[in-house]
Scaffold this motif. Structure first.
Motif, short mmCIF file in Angstrom:
data_model
loop_
_atom_site.label_atom_id
_atom_site.label_comp_id
_atom_site.label_asym_id
_atom_site.label_seq_id
_atom_site.Cartn_x
_atom_site.Cartn_y
_atom_site.Cartn_z
N MET A 456 0.80 -1.22 0.00
CA MET A 456 0.00 0.00 0.00
C MET A 456 0.84 1.28 0.00
O MET A 456 0.41 2.30 -0.55
CB MET A 456 -0.96 0.00 1.19
N ASP A 457 2.03 1.24 0.59
CA ASP A 457 2.89 2.44 0.58
C ASP A 457 3.32 2.78 -0.84
O ASP A 457 3.27 3.95 -1.26
CB ASP A 457 4.12 2.21 1.47
N THR A 458 3.73 1.75 -1.59
CA THR A 458 4.14 1.97 -2.99
C THR A 458 2.95 2.42 -3.82
O THR A 458 3.07 3.30 -4.68
CB THR A 458 4.73 0.67 -3.57
N ALA A 459 1.78 1.82 -3.59
CA ALA A 459 0.57 2.20 -4.33
C ALA A 459 0.22 3.65 -4.06
O ALA A 459 -0.17 4.40 -4.97
CB ALA A 459 -0.59 1.29 -3.93
N ASN A 460 0.38 4.08 -2.82
CA ASN A 460 0.07 5.47 -2.44
C ASN A 460 1.03 6.44 -3.12
O ASN A 460 0.64 7.52 -3.58
CB ASN A 460 0.14 5.61 -0.92
N ARG A 461 2.33 6.05 -3.20
CA ARG A 461 3.32 6.91 -3.89
C ARG A 461 2.98 7.03 -5.37
O ARG A 461 3.12 8.12 -5.96
CB ARG A 461 4.72 6.33 -3.72
N LEU A 462 2.56 5.93 -5.98
CA LEU A 462 2.18 5.98 -7.40
C LEU A 462 0.96 6.86 -7.62
O LEU A 462 0.85 7.55 -8.64
CB LEU A 462 1.88 4.57 -7.91
N LEU A 463 0.04 6.85 -6.67
CA LEU A 463 -1.13 7.73 -6.78
C LEU A 463 -0.70 9.19 -6.79
O LEU A 463 -1.19 9.98 -7.60
CB LEU A 463 -2.08 7.45 -5.61
N GLU A 464 0.23 9.55 -5.90
CA GLU A 464 0.72 10.94 -5.86
C GLU A 464 1.43 11.31 -7.16
O GLU A 464 1.25 12.41 -7.69
CB GLU A 464 1.68 11.09 -4.67
N GLU A 465 2.23 10.36 -7.69
CA GLU A 465 2.92 10.59 -8.97
C GLU A 465 1.92 10.77 -10.11
O GLU A 465 2.09 11.62 -10.99
CB GLU A 465 3.84 9.41 -9.26
N MET A 466 0.87 9.98 -10.07
CA MET A 466 -0.19 10.05 -11.09
C MET A 466 -0.84 11.43 -11.08
O MET A 466 -1.05 12.05 -12.13
CB MET A 466 -1.21 8.95 -10.79
N ILE A 467 -1.14 11.94 -9.89
CA ILE A 467 -1.77 13.26 -9.76
C ILE A 467 -0.81 14.36 -10.22
O ILE A 467 -1.21 15.32 -10.89
CB ILE A 467 -2.23 13.49 -8.30
N ASN A 468 0.49 14.21 -9.88
CA ASN A 468 1.49 15.20 -10.30
C ASN A 468 1.65 15.25 -11.81
O ASN A 468 2.06 16.27 -12.36
CB ASN A 468 2.84 14.89 -9.64
N ASN A 469 1.36 14.13 -12.49
CA ASN A 469 1.44 14.07 -13.96
C ASN A 469 0.13 14.47 -14.62
O ASN A 469 -0.11 14.17 -15.79
CB ASN A 469 1.82 12.66 -14.40
N ASN A 470 -0.73 15.14 -13.85
CA ASN A 470 -2.02 15.65 -14.36
C ASN A 470 -2.94 14.53 -14.85
O ASN A 470 -3.70 14.70 -15.81
CB ASN A 470 -1.81 16.68 -15.48
N LEU A 471 -2.84 13.37 -14.22
CA LEU A 471 -3.74 12.25 -14.52
C LEU A 471 -4.68 12.09 -13.33
O LEU A 471 -4.25 11.69 -12.24
CB LEU A 471 -2.96 10.96 -14.76
N ALA A 472 -5.93 12.43 -13.54
CA ALA A 472 -6.89 12.39 -12.43
C ALA A 472 -7.27 10.95 -12.11
O ALA A 472 -7.65 10.19 -13.02
CB ALA A 472 -8.14 13.19 -12.80
N PRO A 473 -7.16 10.53 -10.86
CA PRO A 473 -7.61 9.18 -10.49
C PRO A 473 -9.09 9.01 -10.77
O PRO A 473 -9.88 9.94 -10.59
CB PRO A 473 -7.32 9.11 -8.98
N ASN A 474 -9.47 7.84 -11.23
CA ASN A 474 -10.88 7.58 -11.51
C ASN A 474 -11.45 6.59 -10.50
O ASN A 474 -10.80 6.25 -9.51
CB ASN A 474 -11.07 7.07 -12.95
N TYR A 475 -12.63 6.14 -10.76
CA TYR A 475 -13.31 5.24 -9.83
C TYR A 475 -12.50 3.98 -9.56
O TYR A 475 -12.40 3.51 -8.43
CB TYR A 475 -14.69 4.88 -10.40
N ASP A 476 -11.90 3.40 -10.65
CA ASP A 476 -11.14 2.17 -10.49
C ASP A 476 -9.93 2.38 -9.59
O ASP A 476 -9.55 1.47 -8.83
CB ASP A 476 -10.68 1.65 -11.86
N THR A 477 -9.30 3.57 -9.68
CA THR A 477 -8.15 3.86 -8.83
C THR A 477 -8.56 3.83 -7.37
O THR A 477 -7.93 3.17 -6.53
CB THR A 477 -7.56 5.24 -9.17
N TYR A 478 -9.61 4.58 -7.06
CA TYR A 478 -10.08 4.64 -5.68
C TYR A 478 -10.55 3.28 -5.18
O TYR A 478 -10.32 2.90 -4.03
CB TYR A 478 -11.21 5.67 -5.55
#
Length: 757
Positions: A456-478
């Motif tokens: 989960m720590d790595t997954a959380n870091r990837l989520l932050e990286e995804m947001i920084n790259n202007n990729l909005a998390p969607n329903y599947d991400t959450y």
């Protein structure tokens, strides 16, 4: 239509006629000086030309006296008179075997209905003022036809077809209106070909077929390209009857089918309209046989389509044999033919045969393409063969074939499913260094895989990286993050992501609500779980059996079975009927609260409403009865379970054995133990402990020693309870030395600490 009278189109027309018309054409003076030649008259009277339909023309004229004078086809002055159309129709029906009188009646009825339709159409034409525009349109059309300007002819015809459609005019008369007897045969064939293409490409298939029939009626033969295009459109529209009719007419009246014609038919029978139809492999085989009979060699496209049909009906082996025969006969083959068979074997999970086809393709000098590798990699990814996937990926790169983003994603999923986190992250970096931009789908794939593995720590870091790259998390991400945090027991973070979803007015599915409710219950936050149930109802989401099951289970663990039972009426109100799991949980809850009577009442109620108990429920009930001292009743339930076709498990046997041991009925306890061993049900340390306790109570230390030896032989380690039971038994019998020996043994095994008494 008026758009063609100005602008660039008018300029083109002026160029064709070399400027605007002049008052006195250049050829006029030449004609005055040299008048046209006159030809001598025939000495005798010329014999009139007669046609087969003349008799019916006369009959029509006698019946419909005004037909000669009425302007029945206002659109065109080149169309045949009604009498001639009537006569042709009678002859056509007679050729089909219809009686002459009936044929005349049918033709007359068609004429009358057509006359009414034409009158209505003419009324609309007068309202739209189309008559003069159409004359101008025809002028431009024939100019472009003579100049061979196919694109312009197509555009003009499409314009008039669209106009007809909007004005609700009958398109069947358009081909008559556009044919000009003063044009040459080549020009008329050119016009007909384009008109067929216009009708067919715009889904007016019956009108296109009418143009073909009209052309044959006037002695013209449509081009093979026009007929093939019409067949292709009929195939895509799944008009099987019309498709077969046109195909047969081509063989009977021309133009005779070529290899492309047969390929269109093959594609229809093997893959259906747009590749989604039913395969008719018998007809496909007939097409192959017919091509051979008429001497037309199939193309590589024909062969590949036939191979596709064989694979789609599941005869991949036959397709592979056919492909090998083509190889031996030197027929033209490409990578697509091999890819079809490879894909067929991969879909069946026969990866060894798929690799055999792949190797044969390379052996025959046909270079594998991106899809060849991608199909195989996808197949090996499905079965989790990471080593082979990576090997094929390396081979691709060595052959200078750049893997697609889909191929990379397949391998990434395979690595994640296999739990190879480091390799997954390396593959993720490789995708980025290969020039591909990691999109939302790739991030979601990696985050989902990490969440499944609990990273989960790595997954959380990837989520932050995804947001920084202007990729909005969607329903599947959450969804992945919520399930992942619930899995590792981090309910606070799961709840935070769950609330984030609801803040943006995204309503989670019941499945996600249930996981959050389960997470709440695991942390003992039952009141919060009940609030989630209320929120679901407010949002119009019906809580299901699993929503309630988690809460009932937690309440029973907290010895609040009465409160758990209060959830049954709301469940029934929401049409969610308690199942065997919920009844079993409630019965077990009452048993642990020393209220076996209420548990047995629930069991009786469960039977009344038709719910049959399972092994778990029987085991709970056996425990309830044994705890209450009703061992005989417990044994009856045990026997009832077997008579109902349910096999008792280790826990169930242990429960009954424990009951007999408590009541010192070691004969029945030992019989059940032996039965358990005969059925290859391995006794647990609890089973052995119950028997040791029972034999200690009746002073059978020989049986105790035998059971201890058996535990050592079967590698069943005695636990603290086993030793305490044994020590108590020895103390009761005054075996002091044995007690000290057992205490030392416990210390040596680490069961008892050195400082413990």
């Amino acid at each position: 239509m008026m758009s063609y009278m100005k602008g660039n189109l008018m300029s083109k027309t002026r160029k064709l006629v070399k400027g605007l018309p002049v008052k006195e054409p250049l050829w006029l003076k030449s004609m005055e000086k040299a008048p046209p030649a006159t030809f001598p008259r025939a000495e005798s009277k010329l014999k009139p030309i007669s046609f087969p339909e003349d008799n019916y023309v006369t009959k029509f004229d006698q019946k419909h006296l005004n037909a000669k004078f009425e302007d029945s086809i206002k659109i065109s002055s080149f169309g045949p008179p009604p009498a001639r159309v009537f006569a042709w129709r009678v002859l056509e029906l007679k050729e089909q075997g219809v009686d002459e009188k009936l044929a005349m009646s049918v033709a007359d009825m068609e004429y009358r209905s057509g006359r009414k339709a034409k009158k209505k159409a003419y009324a609309r034409l007068e309202r739209f003022g189309f008559d003069h525009s159409f004359v101008a349109f025809k002028m431009f059309l024939h100019i472009y036809v003579r100049a061979g300007m196919q694109m312009e002819v197509y555009a003009l015809l499409r314009e008039i077809v669209c106009y007809y459609q909007k004005a609700e005019l009958n398109l069947f008369g358009l081909s008559y209106a556009l044919l000009d007897s003063s044009s040459s045969v080549e020009e008329l064939n050119f016009l007909l070909s384009v008109l067929i293409k216009v009708f067919a490409s715009n889904k007016f298939l019956e009108n296109a077929i009418e143009v073909v029939a009209h052309a044959r009626r006037f002695g013209f033969q449509p081009s093979i390209r026009s007929c093939n295009f019409l067949l292709k459109c009929l195939s895509e529209a799944n008009e099987r009857e019309l498709l077969v009719t046109i195909f047969e007419e081509m063989k009977n009246y021309g133009p005779f089918p070529n290899v492309y014609t047969y390929t269109v038919m093959m594609k229809f029978y093997c893959s259906g309209p747009r590749g989604r139809g039913t395969v008719d492999i018998e007809e496909a085989i007939s097409i192959m046989e017919e091509m051979e009979a008429v001497g037309i060699s199939p193309s590589v496209v024909t062969y590949s389509t036939f191979l596709l049909g064989l694979c789609r009906v599941g005869t991949v082996e036959i397709a592979w044999n056919f492909l090998q025969d083509l190889e031996q006969n030197g027929q033209p083959l490409n990578f697509y033919c091999y890819n079809i068979v490879i894909h067929g074997f991969v879909n069946r999970g026969e990866l060894d045969k798929a690799m055999q086809v792949f190797n044969e393709m390379k052996k025959c000098g046909v270079a594998a393409d991106l899809y060849s590798y991608s199909i195989l990699i996808e197949g090996f990814c499905r079965c989790g063969n990471v080593e082979k996937c990576c090997s094929l990926l390396e081979e691709m790169e060595n052959n200078n074939i750049k893997p697609s983003i889909v191929t990379y994603t397949s391998i990434l999923k395979c690595l994640l499913k296999s739990g190879l986190m480091e390799m997954s992250l390396d593959m993720f970096q490789k995708i980025r260094t290969s020039g591909y931009e990691c999109d939302k789908h790739i991030y979601n794939t990696l985050i989902t895989g990490l969440c499944v593995q609990g990273e989960m720590d790595t997954a959380n870091r990837l989520l932050e990286e995804m947001i920084n790259n202007n990729l909005a998390p969607n329903y599947d991400t959450y969804k992945s993050l919520i399930l992942g945090f619930c899995k590792v027991g981090s309910f606070e973070k799961a709840s935070r992501f769950f609330d984030s979803l609801r803040e943006v007015d995204v309503f989670p599915e019941p499945y996600l609500w249930n996981h959050v409710i389960y997470g709440c219950c695991n942390e003992g936050r039952v009141e919060e779980a009940l609030q989630y149930i209320d929120e679901m109802r407010d949002l119009g989401i019906s809580p299901n059996i699993y929503s309630y099951s988690s809460i009932i289970s937690r309440l029973c663990k907290e010895h609040k079975s009465e409160k758990a039972l209060e959830l049954i009426p709301p469940m029934l109100k929401a049409n969610q009927f308690p199942n065997i799991v919920i009844y079993g949980t409630l019965i077990d809850g009452y048993a642990k609260q020393a209220n076996p009577r209420k548990g047995l009442m629930l069991y009786t109620k469960m039977l009344k409403i038709g719910i049959r108990p399972d092994v778990v429920t029987y085991t709970i009930l056996v425990n309830v009865l044994c705890s209450a001292g009703s061992v005989d009743e417990a044994y009856k339930l045990f026997m009832e379970m077997e008579s109902n076709g349910l096999d008792p498990d280790r826990m169930c046997y242990t429960s009954v054995i424990a009951g007999f041991c408590r009541s010192k009925d070691m004969k029945n306890a030992w019989r059940l133990f032996q039965e358990m061993v005969r059925r290859d049900i391995l006794p647990s340390v609890v089973t052995y402990t119950c028997l040791i306790d029972g034999f200690c109570k009746i002073s059978r230390m020989d049986m105790v020693d035998m059971l201890m030896d058996e535990m050592n032989q079967k590698n069943v380690c005695p636990d603290r309870v086993t030793y305490y039971v044994l020590i108590r038994g020895c103390q009761n019998l005054g075996y002091v030395d044995r007690v000290l020996q057992l205490m030392n043994e416990m210390k040596n095994r680490g069961i008892l600490a050195d400082n413990e008494p």
